[in-house]
Design a protein around this motif. Structure first.
Motif, PDB file in Angstrom:
ATOM      1  N   MET B 397      48.864  28.237 -99.648  1.00 25.46           N
ATOM      2  CA  MET B 397      49.879  28.197-100.317  1.00 25.46           C
ATOM      3  C   MET B 397      50.179  29.048-101.656  1.00 25.46           C
ATOM      4  N   ASP B 398      49.853  30.404-101.359  1.00 29.10           N
ATOM      5  CA  ASP B 398      50.024  31.272-102.356  1.00 29.10           C
ATOM      6  C   ASP B 398      51.498  31.247-103.234  1.00 29.10           C
ATOM      7  N   SER B 401      53.341  34.801-101.967  1.00 30.26           N
ATOM      8  CA  SER B 401      53.434  34.909-100.556  1.00 30.26           C
ATOM      9  C   SER B 401      53.517  33.952 -99.643  1.00 30.26           C
ATOM     10  N   GLY B 402      53.035  32.537-100.253  1.00 28.16           N
ATOM     11  CA  GLY B 402      52.868  31.591 -99.267  1.00 28.16           C
ATOM     12  C   GLY B 402      54.364  30.969 -98.699  1.00 28.16           C
ATOM     13  N   THR B 403      54.184  29.963 -97.714  1.00 33.90           N
ATOM     14  CA  THR B 403      55.229  29.544 -97.205  1.00 33.90           C
ATOM     15  C   THR B 403      56.526  29.028 -98.058  1.00 33.90           C
TER      16      THR B 403
END
Lengths: 437, 437
Positions: B397-398, B401-403
């Motif tokens: 879960m960056d 860049s995560g979702t």
């Protein structure tokens, strides 16, 4: 319309207080949504049927169902989905031994998730972050991840519960794996899946990575989704992936799991240990991912018939899975405790990074769960890929673990045989799996 | 036995000096070896026919062939393989425009490999290490890798030349991709493949990763392998994967390639640019691998008929591929030169590592070349996986860049919108490919 006999007492009790005529036609309207795989060359088409409305408050759909039964006005409504029934049951009463296996498995894995994350948090000193998510067509999950901790680079303990529809190719595959498969001639089949997945990557190269997954799968009879026969099976296992070999760790891990298996059937451990060695194998590297553990899949009533006699196969296997899952903390925590603070060198850390590269290769190229997950529309990618290590590296023609033979590398003076003894010791066990318990 | 008419003058000249009667029956003896994919569930069977003997010194097999033709004792020998004929041709004379395309392509990619590695070594200050390898059933390659250099973390420039047999499923696949496919009804088909693959991963997060691959593929008519009609096609392309967006770099890269394309056909660049965006896409992340370039496959005579008129389609396409390959250094080197020494922060290096994780995901999960390579028996795994970066990382879960959506992340105060502007700028272009030239 087939009457959902099993739920009649429940429905009657609900019907007395919550018949809501006005919601009946609205609630059961559905919408077809089509999703296409965006990968070029993939001809496969996924069709997902999504209930138009989720249940809001209480259990109005049960009321509507009862109402339509009472008034015999059944032609305009559809039966509630399994997801809707389960939702109602969970609100109605506590889960117990009489509850459907779906709900018992969900409770088991959620309880274990809580227990495991609490214990790991205690060891790490940092809390897990919990994300709860839902799927548009039923189900959801809780992803617990601890990242950049004191002990763990990355630790993920995920529960997922999914209600969905299997497309034709998936049905074909399942029919091949199960002798008596109900409803194999339909175009799509409702399924339920619940699982607990865990991957722990500690910082210290002396502390092994560990993976665990236990899951329950069920499909309905398309002719009678509520009361018809069901296909169901359990799958799961746990395996250890050290960067450095400590034989006593491998023995402890395997022995603890073996004892849990032996309490149920003495043939389980040898069978599932071999299955594990076979599954967690990286063909292009000619080596196992780690030192194994147990792995099994498609454990259904037919499996049990050939293995041992049981009056209630589902109960028997659930009891085994509960016990196997319960053996996780005692199998791993003592190893972690004695390795997590060991001193290590930069060279050992780099070796661990190479081993993590192999872990990535296995998970992305061969692991069926990852592969299936990444190609499933609406899948929660962050939860699937939590299994990947926080960091990994690749080296071309590594003198120890690369393709070249050790002898050839030593001849060239690239490998100091004594200095790399511990790395070569690990490779040897990965190429020649051992009996540890 | 069909006489290999085209090679008659060559054979006569060789026959005069090297007829060796005693080797004829020995040389053409063969052994069947069967390899099975070790992956569980894979039903596919690979059958490899391996010549029992490699050529030792000179061209005795041609002598044996000529001898058997002269004495009309042809019943006990088999025709030489394409690999054997090519080997003899290479020893006999220089490669020129009259040579078979196999040999011309091999020469082109080897010459370019030399030119490119020399130029990259000059920039890095460190030499490439070259490994020459051979395949038991014909062909081989040269893998040039520069690892832990001054400019490059990892740079690989590989040539491979393969003579082999296609199993039935691969033939089916190829028939589907080519309108007029010779010999589609056989169980196995001889093929030739030659390609140059290049992946460069610089240290500096401001300097983009780049990938290139140009290849030529040919299969023989099973009824007349030497003189019969052949299926042949070209494939290839090159694409850029920056961690940070410099629009002028993207424009320069695309413009240089476009100019090379335009010299041959003005429809090539737009067509192959779109194809590239489509191919280098990571569905589970909903983003492109990079900012693209060109990609094409299955370019054969039929392709050319719909595209432009040509007296000699093979010559026309070879000329295009030569030019496209020749445009690589001018398309990339100026970018590398201006980025390789730029200052950067630790945070930028970490972002680059996350982008490399995505690179690994694409290559291991979706790239057809990698997937095919890893499942091919006897493939040189170290050469296939040289495309993986030296180091990569994954974060659950960056915030950027995560979702999660950017808005959701910003709401939670996890993302400083200004501080992450450059990372978000890259993501935006990966989600919405642009026209650069």
């Amino acid at each position: 319309m087939a009457l959902p006999r099993a739920w009649m007492p429940l429905m009657r009790s609900i019907a007395r207080s919550s018949i809501r005529k006005e919601t009946s036609s609205y609630l059961f309207k559905r919408q077809n949504l089509r999703y296409y795989s965006s990968k070029k060359g993939s001809e496969q088409q996924y069709v997902i049927w999504r209930p138009y409305l989720r249940l809001a408050i209480g259990v109005p759909f049960i009321g509507a169902l009862i109402y339509s039964m009472i008034t015999e006005n059944v032609t305009e409504t559809e039966a509630p989905t399994i997801a809707e029934i389960d939702e109602a049951l969970k609100r109605q009463s506590k889960i117990n031994e009489a509850s459907p296996m779906r709900l018992r498995m969900e409770k088991l894995i959620k309880d274990q998730q809580k227990k495991i994350t609490e214990e790991l948090s205690r060891i790490d000193g940092k809390d897990f972050r919990a994300d709860t998510w839902t799927r548009p067509n039923g189900g959801g999950g809780i992803s617990c991840v601890l990242q950049d901790g004191n002990v763990f680079e990355k630790a993920g303990v995920n529960v997922s519960v999914v209600y969905g529809e299997l497309p034709r190719p998936a049905i074909e595959k399942m029919r091949a794996d199960h002798k008596s498969f109900v409803g194999s001639d339909v175009e799509s089949l409702s399924f339920f899946a619940a699982g607990l997945s865990l991957v722990l990557h500690p910082h210290n190269p002396n502390a092994p990575t560990v993976h665990l997954n236990y899951r329950y799968f069920e499909t309905s009879d398309p002719k009678d989704p509520i009361n018809g026969d069901r296909n169901w099976w359990f799958g799961g296992g746990t395996d250890l992936t050290p960067s450095y070999l400590f034989p006593e760790d491998c023995t402890h891990f395997h022995q603890t799991i073996k004892e849990a298996c032996d309490r149920h059937d003495s043939t389980y451990y040898p069978k599932f240990k071999t299955w594990c060695d076979k599954y967690f194998y990286i063909p292009h590297r000619g080596e196992a991912r780690g030192v194994g553990g147990i792995f099994f899949d498609d454990l259904d009533a037919d499996f049990l018939q050939t293995s041992s006699s049981s009056q209630n196969p589902q109960e028997t296997l659930f009891s085994f899975v509960s016990d196997a899952l319960g053996s996780f903390l005692p199998s791993y925590v003592p190893i972690l405790e004695r390795r997590k603070d060991m001193p290590y060198t930069e060279k050992q850390k780099e070796w661990q990074q190479l081993r993590r590269g192999r872990y990535v290769e296995f998970n992305l190229v061969y692991d069926r769960g990852t592969s299936f997950g990444l190609r499933t529309p609406n899948a929660r990618v962050e939860s699937i890929l939590m299994s990947l290590p926080r960091t990994a590296s690749w080296v071309y023609m590594d003198p120890v673990s690369g393709t070249r033979t050790e002898a050839a590398a030593a001849d060239e003076g690239l490998v100091d045989v004594e200095e790399t003894a511990r790395e070569r010791e690990l490779l040897d066990v990965l190429k020649h799996p051992r009996q540890w318990a």
